[in-house]
Structures are given as structure tokens and as C-alpha cells.
Design a protein around this motif. Structure first.
Motif, PDB file in Angstrom:
ATOM      1  N   LEU A  98       6.889   6.487   4.396  1.00 55.91           N
ATOM      2  CA  LEU A  98       7.423   5.876   5.615  1.00 55.91           C
ATOM      3  C   LEU A  98       7.609   6.924   6.704  1.00 55.91           C
ATOM      4  O   LEU A  98       7.218   6.701   7.858  1.00 55.91           O
ATOM      5  CB  LEU A  98       8.752   5.169   5.310  1.00 55.91           C
ATOM      6  N   ALA A  99       8.169   8.062   6.362  1.00 57.34           N
ATOM      7  CA  ALA A  99       8.355   9.132   7.351  1.00 57.34           C
ATOM      8  C   ALA A  99       7.010   9.604   7.896  1.00 57.34           C
ATOM      9  O   ALA A  99       6.844   9.765   9.119  1.00 57.34           O
ATOM     10  CB  ALA A  99       9.127  10.284   6.729  1.00 57.34           C
ATOM     11  N   ASP A 100       6.048   9.814   7.001  1.00 57.62           N
ATOM     12  CA  ASP A 100       4.726  10.288   7.421  1.00 57.62           C
ATOM     13  C   ASP A 100       3.997   9.296   8.312  1.00 57.62           C
ATOM     14  O   ASP A 100       3.205   9.688   9.170  1.00 57.62           O
ATOM     15  CB  ASP A 100       3.853  10.605   6.200  1.00 57.62           C
ATOM     16  N   SER A 101       4.270   8.016   8.114  1.00 59.97           N
ATOM     17  CA  SER A 101       3.586   6.996   8.920  1.00 59.97           C
ATOM     18  C   SER A 101       4.022   7.018  10.382  1.00 59.97           C
ATOM     19  O   SER A 101       3.280   6.570  11.251  1.00 59.97           O
ATOM     20  CB  SER A 101       3.846   5.601   8.340  1.00 59.97           C
ATOM     21  N   GLY A 102       5.226   7.489  10.651  1.00 63.75           N
ATOM     22  CA  GLY A 102       5.750   7.496  12.017  1.00 63.75           C
ATOM     23  C   GLY A 102       6.249   6.138  12.476  1.00 63.75           C
ATOM     24  O   GLY A 102       6.771   6.005  13.585  1.00 63.75           O
ATOM     25  N   GLN A 103       6.106   5.124  11.639  1.00 64.89           N
ATOM     26  CA  GLN A 103       6.477   3.764  12.034  1.00 64.89           C
ATOM     27  C   GLN A 103       7.978   3.628  12.288  1.00 64.89           C
ATOM     28  O   GLN A 103       8.389   3.015  13.266  1.00 64.89           O
ATOM     29  CB  GLN A 103       6.024   2.770  10.965  1.00 64.89           C
ATOM     30  N   TYR A 104       8.795   4.189  11.413  1.00 61.10           N
ATOM     31  CA  TYR A 104      10.246   4.092  11.577  1.00 61.10           C
ATOM     32  C   TYR A 104      10.670   4.759  12.892  1.00 61.10           C
ATOM     33  O   TYR A 104      11.440   4.187  13.664  1.00 61.10           O
ATOM     34  CB  TYR A 104      10.959   4.731  10.385  1.00 61.10           C
ATOM     35  N   ILE A 139      12.025  -7.778   8.688  1.00 60.89           N
ATOM     36  CA  ILE A 139      12.516  -8.880   9.516  1.00 60.89           C
ATOM     37  C   ILE A 139      12.680  -8.437  10.963  1.00 60.89           C
ATOM     38  O   ILE A 139      12.310  -9.152  11.896  1.00 60.89           O
ATOM     39  CB  ILE A 139      13.844  -9.429   8.954  1.00 60.89           C
ATOM     40  N   ALA A 140      13.223  -7.252  11.142  1.00 60.07           N
ATOM     41  CA  ALA A 140      13.509  -6.772  12.502  1.00 60.07           C
ATOM     42  C   ALA A 140      12.252  -6.377  13.271  1.00 60.07           C
ATOM     43  O   ALA A 140      12.146  -6.669  14.471  1.00 60.07           O
ATOM     44  CB  ALA A 140      14.465  -5.579  12.438  1.00 60.07           C
ATOM     45  N   TYR A 141      11.313  -5.708  12.621  1.00 59.26           N
ATOM     46  CA  TYR A 141      10.176  -5.128  13.335  1.00 59.26           C
ATOM     47  C   TYR A 141       8.812  -5.593  12.843  1.00 59.26           C
ATOM     48  O   TYR A 141       7.837  -5.497  13.584  1.00 59.26           O
ATOM     49  CB  TYR A 141      10.215  -3.591  13.226  1.00 59.26           C
ATOM     50  N   GLY A 142       8.714  -5.998  11.587  1.00 60.25           N
ATOM     51  CA  GLY A 142       7.420  -6.335  11.000  1.00 60.25           C
ATOM     52  C   GLY A 142       6.652  -5.086  10.596  1.00 60.25           C
ATOM     53  O   GLY A 142       6.891  -3.994  11.101  1.00 60.25           O
ATOM     54  N   ALA A 156       8.895   5.294  15.558  1.00 59.51           N
ATOM     55  CA  ALA A 156       8.408   4.511  16.696  1.00 59.51           C
ATOM     56  C   ALA A 156       9.262   3.271  16.935  1.00 59.51           C
ATOM     57  O   ALA A 156       9.577   2.941  18.080  1.00 59.51           O
ATOM     58  CB  ALA A 156       6.949   4.111  16.469  1.00 59.51           C
ATOM     59  N   ASP A 157       9.641   2.594  15.868  1.00 57.14           N
ATOM     60  CA  ASP A 157      10.406   1.355  16.009  1.00 57.14           C
ATOM     61  C   ASP A 157      11.878   1.591  16.322  1.00 57.14           C
ATOM     62  O   ASP A 157      12.457   0.896  17.144  1.00 57.14           O
ATOM     63  CB  ASP A 157      10.309   0.511  14.731  1.00 57.14           C
ATOM     64  N   VAL A 158      12.487   2.535  15.636  1.00 57.57           N
ATOM     65  CA  VAL A 158      13.934   2.733  15.731  1.00 57.57           C
ATOM     66  C   VAL A 158      14.291   3.798  16.756  1.00 57.57           C
ATOM     67  O   VAL A 158      15.392   3.790  17.307  1.00 57.57           O
ATOM     68  CB  VAL A 158      14.511   3.078  14.333  1.00 57.57           C
TER      69      VAL A 158
END
Length: 94
Positions: A33-39, A77-80, A41-43
Motif C-alpha cells: 500500500l505504501a509503495d503504491s502511493g494510493q494512500y 468505501i471512502a475512496y475506492g 494520494a487519497d489521504v
């Protein structure tokens, strides 16, 4: 890397119990999850060991894997787009 896998694994077991297998699979997913950068970007915050522990502390009772899936479900739920970080299976090794 903002996730320290060795320390996170120890903290997960100290805080929430469970087996080595459970804590290891959570660590692997946290690193992914950390490596993806998604968190980030979203949070708008960096995913760290402290963030993981804090978020999992809000979950209902359960092992690290249960708490992780609860949190990932909340993010879904919050971001998809977080379903791929959920834990479906793991080897329960001590």
C-alpha cells in the motif's frame, strides 16, 4: 520507505496479538500500500508504522488481519480501489 517492516511486525503482535503469519501478511500488504502511493494520494498523508497501528487500533476486536481488512474496507468505501490490499488468505505459521 516509511514503513519499517521489522518494527511494524513486532508492534502488530505487541498491540493486537495474533500469530507471526498474521502480522507478516499485514506488513506485506502495508508495504504494498505504501509503495503504491494510493494512500498518500487519497489521504494526503504518508503511510507509516504509526499510522497503521493507529488506524488498526480503531477497528473492532480481532487479530491483525481482521483489523487490517476492517481498515482496508473503510478506505474502499471512502475512496475506492483498496480491495486489492485486502487479505484473502495467508499461511498461519508461528
Amino acid at each position: 520507505m516509511f514503513i519499517d517492516p521489522g518494527r511494524l511486525e513486532i508492534r502488530l503482535r505487541d498491540e493486537f496479538g495474533g500469530t507471526k503469519g498474521q502480522s507478516r501478511v499485514v506488513v506485506r500488504q502495508a508495504v504494498d500500500l505504501a509503495d503504491s502511493g494510493q494512500y498518500t494520494a487519497d489521504v494526503g498523508a504518508t503511510l507509516t508504522n504509526d499510522v497503521v497501528i493507529e488506524e488498526l487500533s480503531d477497528a473492532p476486536e480481532g487479530a491483525p488481519t481482521d483489523r487490517w481488512n476492517w481498515w482496508i474496507g473503510s478506505l474502499e468505501i471512502a475512496y475506492g480501489g483498496y480491495g486489492r490490499f485486502g487479505i484473502q488468505r495467508y499461511q498461519n505459521r508461528e
